[in-house]
Scaffold this motif. Structure first.
Motif, mmCIF file in Angstrom:
data_model
loop_
_atom_site.group_PDB
_atom_site.id
_atom_site.type_symbol
_atom_site.label_atom_id
_atom_site.label_comp_id
_atom_site.label_asym_id
_atom_site.label_seq_id
_atom_site.Cartn_x
_atom_site.Cartn_y
_atom_site.Cartn_z
ATOM 1 N N ILE A 43 0.767 -1.253 0.078
ATOM 2 C CA ILE A 43 -0.001 -0.031 -0.017
ATOM 3 C C ILE A 43 0.946 1.266 -0.200
ATOM 4 O O ILE A 43 1.690 1.388 0.747
ATOM 5 C CB ILE A 43 -0.945 0.184 1.186
ATOM 6 N N THR A 44 0.756 2.094 -0.886
ATOM 7 C CA THR A 44 1.295 3.516 -0.823
ATOM 8 C C THR A 44 0.394 4.430 -1.245
ATOM 9 O O THR A 44 -0.985 4.240 -1.198
ATOM 10 C CB THR A 44 2.524 3.235 -1.888
ATOM 11 N N THR A 45 0.898 5.561 -1.830
ATOM 12 C CA THR A 45 -0.083 6.810 -1.957
ATOM 13 C C THR A 45 0.105 7.254 -3.494
ATOM 14 O O THR A 45 1.385 7.048 -3.935
ATOM 15 C CB THR A 45 -0.117 8.073 -1.109
ATOM 16 N N LYS A 46 -0.899 7.919 -3.885
ATOM 17 C CA LYS A 46 -0.556 8.695 -5.135
ATOM 18 C C LYS A 46 0.407 10.060 -5.256
ATOM 19 O O LYS A 46 0.579 10.427 -6.233
ATOM 20 C CB LYS A 46 -1.939 9.098 -5.761
ATOM 21 N N ILE A 47 0.731 10.333 -4.156
ATOM 22 C CA ILE A 47 1.789 11.641 -4.136
ATOM 23 C C ILE A 47 3.020 11.376 -3.610
ATOM 24 O O ILE A 47 3.745 11.991 -3.203
ATOM 25 C CB ILE A 47 1.144 12.696 -3.208
ATOM 26 N N GLU A 48 3.330 9.959 -3.707
ATOM 27 C CA GLU A 48 4.762 9.470 -3.396
ATOM 28 C C GLU A 48 5.884 10.073 -4.188
ATOM 29 O O GLU A 48 5.435 10.586 -5.563
ATOM 30 C CB GLU A 48 4.926 8.051 -2.978
ATOM 31 N N HIS A 49 7.190 10.287 -3.860
ATOM 32 C CA HIS A 49 8.289 10.652 -4.694
ATOM 33 C C HIS A 49 8.342 9.381 -5.729
ATOM 34 O O HIS A 49 8.029 8.415 -5.703
ATOM 35 C CB HIS A 49 9.562 10.505 -3.904
ATOM 36 N N HIS A 50 8.849 9.907 -7.039
ATOM 37 C CA HIS A 50 8.901 8.795 -8.109
ATOM 38 C C HIS A 50 9.863 7.729 -7.776
ATOM 39 O O HIS A 50 9.810 6.801 -8.198
ATOM 40 C CB HIS A 50 9.468 9.600 -9.214
ATOM 41 N N HIS A 68 2.179 15.152 -10.665
ATOM 42 C CA HIS A 68 1.223 14.167 -10.095
ATOM 43 C C HIS A 68 0.589 14.407 -8.788
ATOM 44 O O HIS A 68 -0.227 14.150 -8.392
ATOM 45 C CB HIS A 68 1.848 12.925 -10.037
ATOM 46 N N VAL A 69 1.448 15.254 -8.112
ATOM 47 C CA VAL A 69 1.064 15.570 -6.680
ATOM 48 C C VAL A 69 -0.073 16.648 -6.732
ATOM 49 O O VAL A 69 -1.187 16.398 -5.980
ATOM 50 C CB VAL A 69 2.093 16.056 -5.815
ATOM 51 N N LEU A 70 -0.195 17.509 -7.542
ATOM 52 C CA LEU A 70 -1.063 18.591 -7.700
ATOM 53 C C LEU A 70 -2.367 17.950 -8.049
ATOM 54 O O LEU A 70 -3.484 18.405 -8.094
ATOM 55 C CB LEU A 70 -0.492 19.745 -8.616
ATOM 56 N N LEU A 71 -2.212 16.970 -9.316
ATOM 57 C CA LEU A 71 -3.236 16.379 -9.855
ATOM 58 C C LEU A 71 -4.200 15.579 -8.561
ATOM 59 O O LEU A 71 -5.182 15.639 -8.627
ATOM 60 C CB LEU A 71 -3.258 15.655 -11.109
ATOM 61 N N ALA A 72 -3.186 14.840 -7.884
ATOM 62 C CA ALA A 72 -3.919 14.143 -6.925
ATOM 63 C C ALA A 72 -4.608 14.817 -5.845
ATOM 64 O O ALA A 72 -5.658 14.368 -5.336
ATOM 65 C CB ALA A 72 -2.722 13.286 -6.129
#
Length: 397
Positions: free
Chosen positions: A98-105, A338-342
């Motif tokens: 499990i992780t998140t959509k805003i993690e570092h690449h 991707h962070v701002l879209l998330a």
């Protein structure tokens, strides 16, 4: 071009200036004490002792045991190691991460790689401030879940996640918890026991240390195999001759960050809030991204409507201000962050984002100058924008 006297560096989340104290501590390990730490003669043993001291100093900052700190070449390697090795070591238990959509690449791309190897990955959503929902995390856990990897604080919008609560949930379910603390280490207090953290990644160059050195904290008892095979360095878990000057520099930087944390971050918070306040009052059609309270002391992330991030960065640079964009357009990709879209920003607003990250040398004068330049640049860019023109016409009807 601006006169080169004005050089304001506001991109400390990308990297920081190596402090003089750190450089001075490193120098002897290039020239006098240059021995290989694995050698038995005296010049080698001096290197070995220096590594031990640095390991102790770093462990203290985390409330960890000295032997739980493993040196790497940086944060990305530590992230890769934590995920790939946990997936391998716990494959008998399951294959779910499990992780998140805003993690570092470094996390997201490793997860994509592991999906090709048979891993199942759940990417959790975040709210408009970038925070993980703990109920959703609970619901995502399955019998075959082996690892939760959620960053301590986001590198773009500065939001600090509820790490202690995530650690408790992981512990209750017997699931390993890894956190990418590259932006948080040295900026916020971290206690691995209190927060139930099993693995933690960090990188020296974010806290006035040298580039090319990081560590992975691995709690004793966690079954993680070697990542680099070869010699017996790092207790046989990461082969390769140790980067002694880098390790020494990291030890000094970590100790220094811990000692100055309270005063330094209080000053950064004050400057951060002063700047955010003024921007929101003095520039129209602007939005603060990230949690207004639960955020890194030095992080400012703003979206300006009717402005393109890349032009904004170039014009700031011409005025002697180094900043970064919320969008990755400058690194050859035209997709917004991707962070701002998330966090729910539409593409056109995500593209007009600016990240300013303060450092220990940032002054109020630096921020006042930056704000004046910003007002002028935003004005110019909006004057060129047909979208802004249409918007103003509609407003005036």
């Amino acid at each position: 071009m601006s006169d080169m006297k004005t050089r304001i560096y506001l991109d400390n989340a990308a990297t920081t200036k190596t402090s003089q104290e750190v450089v001075d501590a490193m120098l002897p390990y290039f020239t006098e004490n240059y021995g290989n730490a694995s050698s038995i003669y005296e010049v080698g043993q001096r290197s070995k002792e220096a590594i031990t001291t640095a390991r102790e100093d770093i462990a203290k900052v985390l409330g960890a045991k000295t032997e739980e700190i493993y040196f790497t070449a940086g944060g990305s390697e530590a992230d890769n190691w934590a995920l790939k090795a946990a997936f391998e070591a716990y494959s008998k238990k399951g294959n779910h991460i499990i992780t998140t959509k805003i993690e570092h690449h470094a996390i997201l791309h490793t997860c994509e790689y592991l999906e090709k190897k048979g891993a199942e990955i759940t990417y959790l959503d975040v709210d408009e401030n970038g925070l993980v929902n703990l109920d959703e995390l609970q619901k995502a856990i399955r019998p075959e879940t082996i690892l939760i990897s959620i960053m301590f604080a986001n590198n773009e919008i500065g939001t600090i996640e509820p790490v202690k609560e995530i650690g408790m949930i992981a512990k209750e379910h017997g699931v390993l918890f890894h956190t990418d603390a590259v932006q948080a280490f040295g900026q916020v207090p971290i206690d691995v026991d209190e927060m139930n953290i099993d693995m933690l990644s960090s990188s020296a160059h974010k806290i006035n240390g040298p580039k090319g050195i990081g560590f992975l904290y691995i709690r004793k008892g966690v079954k993680i195999r070697s990542f680099v095979h070869g010699g017996a360095q790092e207790r046989k878990r990461r082969a390769g001759t140790e980067n002694v000057p880098g390790i020494v520099g990291y030890g000094v930087a970590a100790k220094r960050a811990a000692e100055t944390m309270e005063v330094r971050t209080a000053k950064e918070r004050e400057l951060r809030d002063y700047f955010i306040d003024r921007v929101l009052k003095e520039i129209p059609y602007v939005k603060l991204n990230g949690d207004p309270v639960k955020r890194l002391p030095n992080n400012i992330n703003l979206s300006f409507r009717f402005v393109e991030g890349e032009s904004l960065l170039i014009m700031l640079d011409m005025k002697g201000i180094a900043a970064s964009s919320g969008s990755a357009c400058t690194s050859g990709s035209l997709d917004p962050s991707h962070v701002l879209l998330a966090i729910g920003l539409p593409h056109e607003i995500a593209h007009g984002s600016l990240r300013l990250t303060l450092g220990e040398d940032t002054t109020k004068e630096d921020l006042d100058y930056t704000l004046e330049q910003l007002k002028e640049i935003i004005g110019k860019l909006r004057d060129l924008s047909p979208l802004y023109e249409d918007f103003v016409k509609k407003q005036n009807k």
